[in-house]
Every structure is written in structure tokens, then in C-alpha cells.
Design an enzyme around this catalytic site. Structure first.
Site, PDB file in Angstrom:
ATOM      1  CG  HIS A  88      -3.129   5.349  -6.801  1.00 43.66           C
ATOM      2  ND1 HIS A  88      -2.640   5.550  -5.523  1.00 43.66           N
ATOM      3  CD2 HIS A  88      -2.312   4.441  -7.374  1.00 43.66           C
ATOM      4  CE1 HIS A  88      -1.566   4.790  -5.348  1.00 43.66           C
ATOM      5  NE2 HIS A  88      -1.352   4.107  -6.457  1.00 43.66           N
ATOM      6  CG  ASP A 148       1.083  -4.602  -8.175  1.00 43.17           C
ATOM      7  OD1 ASP A 148       0.603  -4.294  -7.058  1.00 43.17           O
ATOM      8  OD2 ASP A 148       2.182  -4.182  -8.571  1.00 43.17           O
ATOM      9  CG  ASN A 157       0.381  -1.226   0.268  1.00 48.98           C
ATOM     10  OD1 ASN A 157      -0.467  -2.107   0.186  1.00 48.98           O
ATOM     11  ND2 ASN A 157       0.725  -0.470  -0.759  1.00 48.98           N
ATOM     12  CG  HIS A 213      -1.887  -2.923  -3.414  1.00 51.75           C
ATOM     13  ND1 HIS A 213      -0.931  -2.944  -2.423  1.00 51.75           N
ATOM     14  CD2 HIS A 213      -1.269  -3.372  -4.539  1.00 51.75           C
ATOM     15  CE1 HIS A 213       0.220  -3.375  -2.935  1.00 51.75           C
ATOM     16  NE2 HIS A 213       0.032  -3.642  -4.215  1.00 51.75           N
ATOM     17  CG  LEU A 214      -8.464  -5.594  -1.605  1.00 50.52           C
ATOM     18  CD1 LEU A 214      -9.296  -6.696  -0.962  1.00 50.52           C
ATOM     19  CD2 LEU A 214      -8.982  -5.271  -2.997  1.00 50.52           C
ATOM     20  NE  ARG A 215      -4.458   1.634  -2.781  1.00 58.71           N
ATOM     21  CZ  ARG A 215      -3.207   1.406  -3.090  1.00 58.71           C
ATOM     22  NH1 ARG A 215      -2.402   0.838  -2.201  1.00 58.71           N
ATOM     23  NH2 ARG A 215      -2.716   1.734  -4.274  1.00 58.71           N
ATOM     24  CG  ASP A 246       3.904  -5.382  -2.966  1.00 55.74           C
ATOM     25  OD1 ASP A 246       4.837  -5.655  -3.728  1.00 55.74           O
ATOM     26  OD2 ASP A 246       2.884  -4.779  -3.323  1.00 55.74           O
ATOM     27  CG  HIS A 270       8.613  -4.326  -3.805  1.00 49.35           C
ATOM     28  ND1 HIS A 270       7.507  -3.813  -4.440  1.00 49.35           N
ATOM     29  CD2 HIS A 270       9.619  -3.462  -4.062  1.00 49.35           C
ATOM     30  CE1 HIS A 270       7.843  -2.682  -5.058  1.00 49.35           C
ATOM     31  NE2 HIS A 270       9.117  -2.444  -4.834  1.00 49.35           N
ATOM     32  CG  ASN A 314       8.166   0.617  -8.196  1.00 46.30           C
ATOM     33  OD1 ASN A 314       9.077   0.292  -8.939  1.00 46.30           O
ATOM     34  ND2 ASN A 314       8.328   0.725  -6.887  1.00 46.30           N
TER      35      ASN A 314
END
Length: 428
Positions: free
Chosen positions: A309, A305, A94, A62-64, A152, A179, A278
Site C-alpha cells: 500500500h 499475503d 484484486n 498481491h502485485l497490484r 481473495d 477467503h 485482514n
């Protein structure tokens, strides 16, 4: 720039190569892999007493960007990836807005081209806004360059929608990364359901929430013959279901992550929010099942994964903290710790799980040091130890439970497409 990598122990399972070789890189490609290549003025890298591996491929990160650049950006994620030995990273959808249309896929490719660091491949969403209600334009996502599709972070709970998604994905030769979470069983859950959760007074997430959905996906593969890849497998039951399905000849693949074979639910005992993930951390029995699944081929891939954050999302009460931990900079050392130690045969297994297999599953031309292939490689000192220090993390986020751990295996050099990204452990 032409580069000659001298005298390294090359581990390249794609070409059944495991021994001392020189590697000559010309015009971004591997032109020769031989013993004792004569140095004719090339830039030389001394790899004696080191291992030379294909660049790692992370098929789940996840590279946001776009939307949460305070947590991570394509630039910071690329630098963290390079430090961890990854030359190719697939970014999950996401984001804000999500990668559910052609425009966002094209944006990621365009922005990454400006950076000129690692390879970044977007994964498109299965449903619009990842809400599980309406399919995306899967063909448009494929044409724009999406290498797979996934919701995901959210399960596709409606089985009919998932069936139709698989049928469309099959038409376009795309893999769906699933997922596996029965959301009706996990609502409000914070960690693995069991004794530790009861001691801490935290609501648990039952292991069946994962295995029920793994079972569903196996049956949908029977029905559609489409390509499904199960994300972040964490339980012994899921490993057992997948093992039996593969023995029956059902064509699906799966991954796990380093934290599922190096940590257990007991890591949460001090309410460490960096251990809130999760699916959740499980039991010692699950850890052993994951390791066995990796060794016997049931589990195809080790993915990170990587889920950055901001501090304000983690430095709060456990109940309110976000799920996820970063992983790009520690994954290889943790895989070595969990599976390989410093044995060459073990490193070959790690290369299969972290480079060759993800490349094959997604149809990427990576994971090999064959002649004529892209010059993506890393040089590893397998015996040298290092300590993960918070202030030296290159990711914009610091949410790692491994801070302070002593890890084995230092990545000295990383080359991507013939470009030297990391030299003597430092980003260029």
C-alpha cells in the site's frame, strides 16, 4: 549459462535429500546432484557452510498490476520476491481491472515474459469483478493459464454460487482459494475482537467470522469433492476444524502467513497501521495453535499475503487505513524464526511449507531440486543476521511492521531457470 553450486548443504524434501552435495545447472535445468562434481570451467558458486534450498513458491501475493502501479508493479514485485528467495509467485486477482477474464491473464504472462525474472502465475477471479454475484468463465481462465481461482479480499458469501463455482472448478481441475470471512460479522471491524480492541476503542472482528466460513467450505467439499484451499488461517478454531476434517479424509488444504505466528493483536497497541491486516492479528493462544498446525501438518503452506500500500493509505488514522502488509522480503527469515531457527530438520519443514506443498497444491512443476527440473534455487546463510531497513526494501511500498527487526537467515544467491537473479545479496 552453466552454473556449478559447490559444497552446499542441500535440503530437498521432495527427493529425501538432506546433506552436502554439488549441483550442476545446464541450459536452465538441474543436470546433476552429486558429491564432488569436477569443475570443468563452469561458473562456480561457493556454497560451503551454506544451505541450498529449492526456490520458494508464494501462492498468495498481491502485485497490484494492472491498475495500482503506484503500490507495486510486476517488476518491483519480482525484485522483492527474488530478494526474499521466491522464484515463483502467484498473483491474486484484486487488480484494476480484476483478473476475471482471459485477456488480463494473458496480459500478466506477456508482461512478465518481457521482464525475464521470476515465474509469475495469475490466479483468476471466481466471480465477475469479484462481486460474488455471477461466475466468471472458469474454463477460459484455465485455458489462458490461471493456476487457481479466488475472490481473495472478498468472500463468496452466497453459498449456492460457491457450490456452483466448486462444481465448475472441479471440471477443470482447478483449486478455489477461499477467503473465509462472514462479511455480515466483520462490517466496520478494524482488529481482533477482544480486550485489546476494547482498550483501544476500536471495533472488533470476531474470530467466528473466519471459523464459520471455514466450516462452510468443509461442508461444501464434502458435497462437491472439489479442491478448496483455505487462505490465511488465523484462529485456533479454524485450525481445529481443518485438523478434524483432514482426519476424516476430507480433501482440503490451507495456508497461514508469517504474521499470524510472529505477531499478536498487542502489536496494534500503538495504533500501528502496518499491523492492520485482514484477517486481523489474533492472540498468543492463536499463535501457538498456528505453530502447532504447521508442525503437525494441519496447515500445508506458509504464504505471504504480500499486500503493498502507498504511504498515503497507511500514514493516516487507524480507522481509515487500508488492510495489509508487505511480506515477500521477510517471509523466509520469519519462518525460520517462528519454526526452524537454524536446525536442518526445521529447514526441511520450511521448504515443505514454502516451496514443495504450494507447488503440489497448484500443480506447478516447482519445489524440487531433482535432476531434469527447472533450476530454481536459493543459497542461504542460516546463521547470519540482518536488520530490515525501510530504505533497502525493494517493494514500491514500505508497509511492514518488521522494519527495525533483527532477523536471522540471509539469502545470498537466487537462481531462477538457470538465470542468476541475486548474487551476494544484490539484485543483478
Amino acid at each position: 549459462m552453466n552454473i556449478l553450486v559447490k559444497g552446499g548443504h542441500v535440503v530437498d524434501p521432495a527427493n529425501n535429500r538432506d546433506g552436502i552435495f554439488d549441483i550442476l545447472i545446464e541450459k536452465g535445468k538441474i543436470s546433476r546432484v552429486e558429491k564432488d562434481i569436477k569443475d570443468e570451467g563452469y561458473k562456480a558458486i561457493d556454497a560451503r557452510d551454506k544451505f541450498v534450498l529449492p526456490g520458494l513458491v508464494d501462492m498468495h501475493a498481491h502485485l497490484r498490476e494492472p491498475g495500482r502501479e503506484d503500490e507495486e508493479t510486476l517488476l518491483s514485485g519480482s525484485q522483492a520476491a527474488a530478494k526474499g528467495g521466491f522464484t515463483s509467485v502467484c498473483c491474486m486477482p484484486n487488480t484494476t481491472p480484476p483478473i476475471d477474464n482471459q485477456g488480463v491473464v494473458e496480459y500478466i504472462y506477456a508482461e512478465n515474459k518481457k521482464l525475464g525474472l521470476i515465474n509469475i502465475y495469475p490466479i483468476g477471479a471466481v466471480t465477475r469483478n469479484r462481486e460474488g454475484k455471477e461466475l466468471t468463465e472458469i474454463g477460459e481462465l484455465k485455458r489462458a493459464g490461471a493456476v487457481a481461482i479466488s475472490d481473495d479480499g472478498n468472500p463468496v458469501m452466497d453459498t449456492e454460487i460457491m457450490r456452483r463455482a466448486l462444481e465448475y472448478a472441479k471440471m477443470f481441475n482447478l483449486t478455489i482459494i477461499s477467503h473465509c470471512e462472514d462479511a455480515s460479522l466483520t462490517s466496520g471491524g478494524l482488529m481482533n475482537e477482544g480486550y485489546t480492541a476494547a482498550v483501544l476503542g476500536l471495533k472488533g472482528i470476531p474470530r467466528q467470522a473466519e471459523s464459520i466460513m471455514v466450516g462452510r467450505e468443509i461442508e461444501l467439499v464434502r458435497l462437491t469433492k472439489a479442491k478448496v484451499h483455505i487462505a490465511h488461517v488465523s484462529t485456533k478454531e479454524s485450525v481445529g476444524l481443518i485438523r478434524r476434517a483432514k482426519k476424516e479424509g476430507i480433501g482440503l488444504t490451507c495456508e497461514t502467513c508469517p504474521h499470524y505466528f510472529t505477531l499478536t493483536e498487542e502489536a496494534v497497541l500503538d495504533y500501528n497501521t502496518n499491523c492492520k491486516v485482514n484477517p486481523p492479528l489474533r492472540t498468543k493462544e492463536d499463535v501457538e495453535a498456528i505453530k502447532e498446525g504447521l508442525k503437525d501438518g494441519t496447515i500445508d503452506v506458509i504464504a505471504t499475503d504480500h499486500a503493498p500500500h502507498a504511504d498515503f493509505e497507511k500514514d493516516i488514522e487507524f480507522e481509515q487505513a487500508s488492510f495489509g502488509m508487505i511480506g515477500l522480503e521477510t517471509a523466509l527469515s520469519l519462518a525460520i524464526k517462528g519454526l526452524a531457527e537454524t536446525k536442518t530438520g526445521g529447514l526441511s519443514l520450511v521448504v515443505e511449507k514454502m516451496s514443495l506443498n504450494p507447488s503440489r497444491i497448484l500443480g506447478l512443476n516447482k519445489g524440487t531440486l531433482g535432476m531434469g527440473e527447472d533450476a530454481d534455487l536459493l543459497i542461504l546463510d542460516p546463521k547470519k543476521e540482518w536488520i530490515l531497513e525501510r530504505e533497502k526494501i525493494l517493494s514500491k511500498s514500505r508497509n511492514s511492521p518488521y522494519i527495525g527487526w533483527t532477523l536471522r537467515g540471509v539469502i545470498l544467491n537466487v537462481v531462477c531457470g538457470g538465470r542468476a537473479l541475486l548474487t551476494n545479496g544484490k539484485i543483478n
